[in-house]
Design an enzyme around this catalytic site. Structure first.
Site, PDB file in Angstrom:
ATOM      1  N   TRP A 125     -16.097  11.379 -12.528  1.00 47.86           N
ATOM      2  CA  TRP A 125     -15.255  11.097 -11.369  1.00 47.86           C
ATOM      3  C   TRP A 125     -14.698  12.370 -10.742  1.00 47.86           C
ATOM      4  O   TRP A 125     -14.408  12.420  -9.541  1.00 47.86           O
ATOM      5  CB  TRP A 125     -14.101  10.149 -11.730  1.00 47.86           C
ATOM      6  CG  TRP A 125     -13.173  10.648 -12.808  1.00 47.86           C
ATOM      7  CD1 TRP A 125     -13.265  10.427 -14.146  1.00 47.86           C
ATOM      8  CD2 TRP A 125     -12.005  11.471 -12.631  1.00 47.86           C
ATOM      9  NE1 TRP A 125     -12.244  11.054 -14.817  1.00 47.86           N
ATOM     10  CE2 TRP A 125     -11.453  11.691 -13.916  1.00 47.86           C
ATOM     11  CE3 TRP A 125     -11.370  12.030 -11.526  1.00 47.86           C
ATOM     12  CZ2 TRP A 125     -10.298  12.464 -14.118  1.00 47.86           C
ATOM     13  CZ3 TRP A 125     -10.224  12.798 -11.723  1.00 47.86           C
ATOM     14  CH2 TRP A 125      -9.704  13.004 -13.010  1.00 47.86           C
ATOM     15  N   ASN A 184     -10.740   2.504   3.174  1.00 49.40           N
ATOM     16  CA  ASN A 184     -10.357   2.319   1.761  1.00 49.40           C
ATOM     17  C   ASN A 184     -11.348   1.468   0.972  1.00 49.40           C
ATOM     18  O   ASN A 184     -11.699   1.801  -0.162  1.00 49.40           O
ATOM     19  CB  ASN A 184      -8.966   1.700   1.688  1.00 49.40           C
ATOM     20  CG  ASN A 184      -8.529   1.492   0.253  1.00 49.40           C
ATOM     21  OD1 ASN A 184      -8.434   2.451  -0.512  1.00 49.40           O
ATOM     22  ND2 ASN A 184      -8.315   0.242  -0.141  1.00 49.40           N
ATOM     23  N   GLU A 225       0.838  -1.210   0.000  1.00 44.80           N
ATOM     24  CA  GLU A 225       0.000   0.000   0.000  1.00 44.80           C
ATOM     25  C   GLU A 225       0.872   1.260   0.000  1.00 44.80           C
ATOM     26  O   GLU A 225       0.553   2.246  -0.661  1.00 44.80           O
ATOM     27  CB  GLU A 225      -0.945   0.024   1.211  1.00 44.80           C
ATOM     28  CG  GLU A 225      -1.992  -1.064   1.193  1.00 44.80           C
ATOM     29  CD  GLU A 225      -2.763  -1.143  -0.122  1.00 44.80           C
ATOM     30  OE1 GLU A 225      -3.213  -0.105  -0.629  1.00 44.80           O
ATOM     31  OE2 GLU A 225      -2.913  -2.262  -0.653  1.00 44.80           O
ATOM     32  N   TRP A 228       1.791   1.645  -3.443  1.00 41.43           N
ATOM     33  CA  TRP A 228       0.712   2.276  -4.234  1.00 41.43           C
ATOM     34  C   TRP A 228       0.803   3.803  -4.114  1.00 41.43           C
ATOM     35  O   TRP A 228       0.632   4.544  -5.078  1.00 41.43           O
ATOM     36  CB  TRP A 228      -0.670   1.825  -3.735  1.00 41.43           C
ATOM     37  CG  TRP A 228      -1.220   0.628  -4.453  1.00 41.43           C
ATOM     38  CD1 TRP A 228      -1.297  -0.642  -3.953  1.00 41.43           C
ATOM     39  CD2 TRP A 228      -1.769   0.569  -5.789  1.00 41.43           C
ATOM     40  NE1 TRP A 228      -1.863  -1.473  -4.901  1.00 41.43           N
ATOM     41  CE2 TRP A 228      -2.164  -0.750  -6.030  1.00 41.43           C
ATOM     42  CE3 TRP A 228      -1.965   1.523  -6.791  1.00 41.43           C
ATOM     43  CZ2 TRP A 228      -2.743  -1.154  -7.227  1.00 41.43           C
ATOM     44  CZ3 TRP A 228      -2.540   1.125  -7.989  1.00 41.43           C
ATOM     45  CH2 TRP A 228      -2.916  -0.203  -8.203  1.00 41.43           C
ATOM     46  N   TRP A 287      -9.694   7.670  -7.658  1.00 43.28           N
ATOM     47  CA  TRP A 287     -10.903   7.986  -8.435  1.00 43.28           C
ATOM     48  C   TRP A 287     -10.796   7.494  -9.868  1.00 43.28           C
ATOM     49  O   TRP A 287     -11.736   6.927 -10.421  1.00 43.28           O
ATOM     50  CB  TRP A 287     -11.208   9.497  -8.377  1.00 43.28           C
ATOM     51  CG  TRP A 287     -12.031   9.781  -7.162  1.00 43.28           C
ATOM     52  CD1 TRP A 287     -11.578  10.229  -5.942  1.00 43.28           C
ATOM     53  CD2 TRP A 287     -13.434   9.545  -6.997  1.00 43.28           C
ATOM     54  NE1 TRP A 287     -12.611  10.290  -5.054  1.00 43.28           N
ATOM     55  CE2 TRP A 287     -13.767   9.889  -5.661  1.00 43.28           C
ATOM     56  CE3 TRP A 287     -14.447   9.086  -7.837  1.00 43.28           C
ATOM     57  CZ2 TRP A 287     -15.077   9.779  -5.165  1.00 43.28           C
ATOM     58  CZ3 TRP A 287     -15.749   8.986  -7.342  1.00 43.28           C
ATOM     59  CH2 TRP A 287     -16.044   9.329  -6.031  1.00 43.28           C
ATOM     60  N   TRP A 339     -21.003  11.663 -19.417  1.00 39.24           N
ATOM     61  CA  TRP A 339     -21.497  11.436 -18.053  1.00 39.24           C
ATOM     62  C   TRP A 339     -22.912  11.974 -17.933  1.00 39.24           C
ATOM     63  O   TRP A 339     -23.270  12.961 -18.584  1.00 39.24           O
ATOM     64  CB  TRP A 339     -20.582  12.137 -17.041  1.00 39.24           C
ATOM     65  CG  TRP A 339     -19.148  11.675 -17.097  1.00 39.24           C
ATOM     66  CD1 TRP A 339     -18.097  12.328 -17.678  1.00 39.24           C
ATOM     67  CD2 TRP A 339     -18.605  10.454 -16.567  1.00 39.24           C
ATOM     68  NE1 TRP A 339     -16.937  11.601 -17.539  1.00 39.24           N
ATOM     69  CE2 TRP A 339     -17.218  10.440 -16.856  1.00 39.24           C
ATOM     70  CE3 TRP A 339     -19.140   9.374 -15.869  1.00 39.24           C
ATOM     71  CZ2 TRP A 339     -16.371   9.402 -16.475  1.00 39.24           C
ATOM     72  CZ3 TRP A 339     -18.299   8.335 -15.483  1.00 39.24           C
ATOM     73  CH2 TRP A 339     -16.933   8.355 -15.792  1.00 39.24           C
TER      74      TRP A 339
HETATM   75  P1  FAD Z   1      -3.338   1.807   5.375  1.00 37.56           P
HETATM   76  O1  FAD Z   1      -4.134   0.707   4.780  1.00 37.56           O
HETATM   77  O2  FAD Z   1      -2.755   1.604   6.690  1.00 37.56           O
HETATM   78  O3  FAD Z   1      -2.189   2.140   4.319  1.00 37.56           O
HETATM   79  C1  FAD Z   1      -0.972   2.797   4.697  1.00 37.56           C
HETATM   80  C2  FAD Z   1      -0.738   3.989   3.823  1.00 37.56           C
HETATM   81  O4  FAD Z   1      -0.560   3.592   2.475  1.00 37.56           O
HETATM   82  C3  FAD Z   1      -1.890   4.977   3.809  1.00 37.56           C
HETATM   83  O5  FAD Z   1      -1.844   5.831   4.922  1.00 37.56           O
HETATM   84  C4  FAD Z   1      -1.663   5.683   2.489  1.00 37.56           C
HETATM   85  O6  FAD Z   1      -0.692   6.695   2.603  1.00 37.56           O
HETATM   86  C5  FAD Z   1      -1.112   4.572   1.604  1.00 37.56           C
HETATM   87  N1  FAD Z   1      -2.184   3.956   0.837  1.00 37.56           N
HETATM   88  C6  FAD Z   1      -3.004   2.965   1.230  1.00 37.56           C
HETATM   89  N2  FAD Z   1      -3.836   2.621   0.231  1.00 37.56           N
HETATM   90  C7  FAD Z   1      -3.536   3.427  -0.801  1.00 37.56           C
HETATM   91  C8  FAD Z   1      -4.037   3.564  -2.117  1.00 37.56           C
HETATM   92  N3  FAD Z   1      -5.025   2.789  -2.585  1.00 37.56           N
HETATM   93  N4  FAD Z   1      -3.510   4.504  -2.910  1.00 37.56           N
HETATM   94  C9  FAD Z   1      -2.510   5.291  -2.484  1.00 37.56           C
HETATM   95  N5  FAD Z   1      -1.989   5.207  -1.247  1.00 37.56           N
HETATM   96  C10 FAD Z   1      -2.498   4.294  -0.419  1.00 37.56           C
HETATM   97  N6  FAD Z   1      -5.418   8.131   0.314  1.00 37.56           N
HETATM   98  C11 FAD Z   1      -4.957   9.302   0.777  1.00 37.56           C
HETATM   99  O7  FAD Z   1      -3.984   9.314   1.535  1.00 37.56           O
HETATM  100  N7  FAD Z   1      -5.534  10.489   0.402  1.00 37.56           N
HETATM  101  C12 FAD Z   1      -6.608  10.535  -0.442  1.00 37.56           C
HETATM  102  O8  FAD Z   1      -7.081  11.626  -0.765  1.00 37.56           O
HETATM  103  C13 FAD Z   1      -7.132   9.307  -0.916  1.00 37.56           C
HETATM  104  N8  FAD Z   1      -8.226   9.278  -1.716  1.00 37.56           N
HETATM  105  C14 FAD Z   1      -8.703   8.076  -2.186  1.00 37.56           C
HETATM  106  C15 FAD Z   1      -9.802   8.065  -3.055  1.00 37.56           C
HETATM  107  C16 FAD Z   1     -10.296   6.875  -3.541  1.00 37.56           C
HETATM  108  C17 FAD Z   1     -11.482   6.880  -4.483  1.00 37.56           C
HETATM  109  C18 FAD Z   1      -9.696   5.658  -3.163  1.00 37.56           C
HETATM  110  C19 FAD Z   1     -10.230   4.358  -3.689  1.00 37.56           C
HETATM  111  C20 FAD Z   1      -8.599   5.651  -2.324  1.00 37.56           C
HETATM  112  C21 FAD Z   1      -8.087   6.860  -1.812  1.00 37.56           C
HETATM  113  N9  FAD Z   1      -6.977   6.886  -0.940  1.00 37.56           N
HETATM  114  C22 FAD Z   1      -6.496   8.090  -0.500  1.00 37.56           C
HETATM  115  C23 FAD Z   1      -6.242   5.655  -0.592  1.00 37.56           C
HETATM  116  C24 FAD Z   1      -6.694   4.954   0.712  1.00 37.56           C
HETATM  117  O9  FAD Z   1      -8.073   4.831   0.745  1.00 37.56           O
HETATM  118  C25 FAD Z   1      -6.232   5.663   1.972  1.00 37.56           C
HETATM  119  O10 FAD Z   1      -4.868   5.972   1.877  1.00 37.56           O
HETATM  120  C26 FAD Z   1      -6.418   4.766   3.204  1.00 37.56           C
HETATM  121  O11 FAD Z   1      -7.775   4.460   3.352  1.00 37.56           O
HETATM  122  C27 FAD Z   1      -5.906   5.468   4.419  1.00 37.56           C
HETATM  123  O12 FAD Z   1      -6.086   4.700   5.574  1.00 37.56           O
HETATM  124  P2  FAD Z   1      -4.818   4.118   6.369  1.00 37.56           P
HETATM  125  O13 FAD Z   1      -3.832   5.180   6.584  1.00 37.56           O
HETATM  126  O14 FAD Z   1      -5.346   3.423   7.548  1.00 37.56           O
HETATM  127  O15 FAD Z   1      -4.260   3.114   5.281  1.00 37.56           O
END
Ligand code: FAD
Length: 530
Positions: free
Chosen positions: A396, A378, A311, A314, A419, A343
């Site tokens: 989107w 997420n 993640e 990612w 998105w 859209w």
């Molecule tokens: P954990 O699961 O603990 O992950 C650790 C870290 O990895 C996160 O803090 C984040 O920095 C990164 N990460 C995790 N998943 C993703 C991912 N899919 N893409 C990129 N980085 C990721 N994340 C944001 O930080 N800011 C946003 O504005 C954002 N918008 C999103 C919009 C959509 C439509 C989707 C599907 C995902 C988005 N995410 C975003 C990614 C993800 O949902 C969040 O990072 C995550 O939910 C944060 O929770 P956590 O810190 O407990 O994540």
């Protein structure tokens, strides 16, 4: 030192270098050996001397109009303010004064910074790069205007532009990117020791022992008509709090992460995103700490920490994409074929989605979580993004903007990436014909509806089956359908907005099967490019 999205002292290359250079300068001035400045570990080219009397000052610009233009969520602004306060207090202990200066937008930063440089006789400005378009343009403008701005690229653990395919190009698919990323990480000797500047920067040699920094020094002068800032207190501010969150996760949750991360009723994820978005903690710190618990994580895909590190990768992927394709910062489709999508953009339906009134409990609970807390799980971000773009066929960009306006962890690269992935317009995106079934997502990831009911208590007396599949209630005639639209047929429930159950909860806004086929038809323009 100009702090931006790097609101921390530990593992902050720019700050370390500013202090190291000033310290060397100070030593030269007072003719004291360098060994006296032995509190830090940052390397320094001692041939480079500056004339700022060995003092480091710090600055942070509050840019309310820019934040509005960038849709920065008020709760994120509150979190910025609280973290700037913590930073100012830490800096004070190092004898570094932090000036918090309010200007309107990035355009006004130019003059304000140039005045500040003159006023304080500054030789050199140090800062961390920011990958977003407007931020890059602002820095270029300043450098062109003659500001001695030294930038350190640290928003990713591996710099953008290095993780490239055999043709020397940026990857457009995540899996090969992540493999290459891990190989590079190994060859760059990623170990906890090598990764981090763990020590605090050196203290200002000539500063009075304690420079005071209080709430009064940290005023964000927002205009009276500025949106009210909801409190971000659920996320304790400061790098110490971020570090505690990281280590608690590594100690207690990471081993179950891959099994628990998709279930919104559990605390299965790290909760670090709000800190990462503002640079209160760095991705390098996250990786270094993970390596200290799981030393083989970069070369053993069976490590308990692999899913979590993926993640973080990612996050890196989306940031590298943003740098390689600056048009992503400007709201453009990654896949240009998506410019041909027509859209529907129905405003009432958009509003129902925003307010958690779609009649799909899993979608509505998720949106209510976002509106209430400033954060969304997420799995749910994927569900609601798919619902908006595929079930409702709303652009989107509308959803991206709404997320940005409400998320405490709003981050252009991750948000745009998420998105465009969900809409099928992005790089390595969900295919256009794959439409999440909200009922199945609900059954799989919130089987006992614990999460849903915490946000929609008004349906707590529904049978579990109907909470997951609200059309079951509809079939039993449980909704009081008040719409008299002739289109209120089994194919589309879109005109049933006013249908309510017991005056509390709305009927589904659209029938899943109908919406699915409509989305596949409408989005099939994306087919040719795949
Ligand atoms: P954990 O699961 O603990 O992950 C650790 C870290 O990895 C996160 O803090 C984040 O920095 C990164 N990460 C995790 N998943 C993703 C991912 N899919 N893409 C990129 N980085 C990721 N994340 C944001 O930080 N800011 C946003 O504005 C954002 N918008 C999103 C919009 C959509 C439509 C989707 C599907 C995902 C988005 N995410 C975003 C990614 C993800 O949902 C969040 O990072 C995550 O939910 C944060 O929770 P956590 O810190 O407990 O994540």
């Amino acid at each position: 030192m100009w702090f931006r999205q790097d609101l921390r002292l530990t593992d902050n290359l720019a700050m370390h270098q500013a202090c190291a250079d000033a310290c060397a300068d100070s030593d030269a001035l007072s003719d004291v050996e360098n060994s006296k400045c032995n509190q830090g570990s940052a390397s320094h080219d001692s041939t480079q001397k500056f004339t700022n009397n060995g003092l480091v000052r710090a600055i942070f610009f509050v840019t309310p109009r820019q934040w509005l233009l960038h849709d920065v969520a008020p709760i994120q602004i509150d979190f910025i303010q609280k973290n700037v306060l913590c930073l100012g207090q830490q800096l004070a202990r190092l004898g570094v004064e932090l000036d918090v200066i309010t200007v309107a937008s990035f355009d006004d930063v130019d003059n304000a910074l140039i005045n500040y440089i003159q006023q304080h006789d500054i030789d050199q400005v140090y800062a961390s790069t920011e990958p977003e378009w407007n931020e890059v343009q602002r820095d270029k403008r300043l450098i062109n205007a003659g500001v001695a701005l030294t930038l350190f690229e640290q928003h990713c653990a591996i710099k953008p532009g290095i993780v490239l395919n055999q043709n020397g190009e940026m990857y457009k698919v995540f899996t090969p990117f992540s493999k290459r990323w891990k190989l590079l990480a190994q060859s760059l000797a990623f170990t906890p020791q090598a990764l981090l500047l763990t020590d605090l920067p050196r203290r200002n040699q000539h500063a009075s022992l304690h420079t005071h920094f209080s709430q009064a020094n940290c005023q964000f002068n927002l205009s009276d008509d500025y949106p009210e800032l909801p409190s971000s207190e659920q996320w304790p501010a400061g790098e110490q709090a971020a570090s505690v969150t990281l280590h608690a996760f590594l100690n207690h949750n990471i081993a179950q992460y891959s099994q628990q991360r998709d279930f919104p009723a559990l605390t299965g994820t790290s909760g670090l995103s709000a800190y990462l978005a503002l640079g209160v903690i760095s991705p390098t710190q996250c990786i270094a700490a993970t390596l200290s618990y799981f030393p083989d994580v970069l070369h053993n895909d069976a490590s308990p920490a692999t899913s979590w590190i993926n993640e973080i990768i990612w996050r890196e992927f989306y940031r590298h994409l943003l740098v390689a394709f600056p048009r992503l910062s400007r709201g453009q489709n990654f896949n240009v074929q998506a410019d041909n999508v027509v859209w529907r953009n129905d405003r009432d339906e958009f509003l129902a989605w925003c307010e958690g009134r779609t009649g799909y409990p899993i979608v509505d609970a998720a949106m209510r979580q976002l509106n209430k807390t400033g954060w969304m799980h997420n799995r749910l971000r994927m569900v609601v993004a798919s619902f908006l773009t595929k079930h409702l066929l709303i652009d989107w960009r509308w959803g991206e903007k709404y997320f940005r306006q409400h998320l405490i962890d709003g981050d252009l690269a991750a948000n745009n990436g998420g998105w465009q992935w969900s809409a099928g317009t992005g790089c390595d995106a969900q295919p256009y014909f794959r439409v999440f079934n909200p009922s199945l997502q609900s059954q799989r990831f919130d089987a006992k509806a614990g999460f849903i009911l915490s946000y929609i208590p008004e349906i707590s007396d529904w049978p579990l089956k109907s909470i997951h599949q609200p059309s079951a209630m509809l079939n039993q005639g449980m909704f009081a359908l008040t719409s008299n639209s002739p289109h209120c047929a089994t194919t589309s429930l879109a005109d049933n907005h006013q249908g309510v159950l017991s005056d509390h909860y709305p009927a589904p806004i659209v029938d899943h099967q109908y919406a699915r086929l409509r989305a596949i038809d409408r989005l099939s323009v994306l087919k040719r490019s795949r």
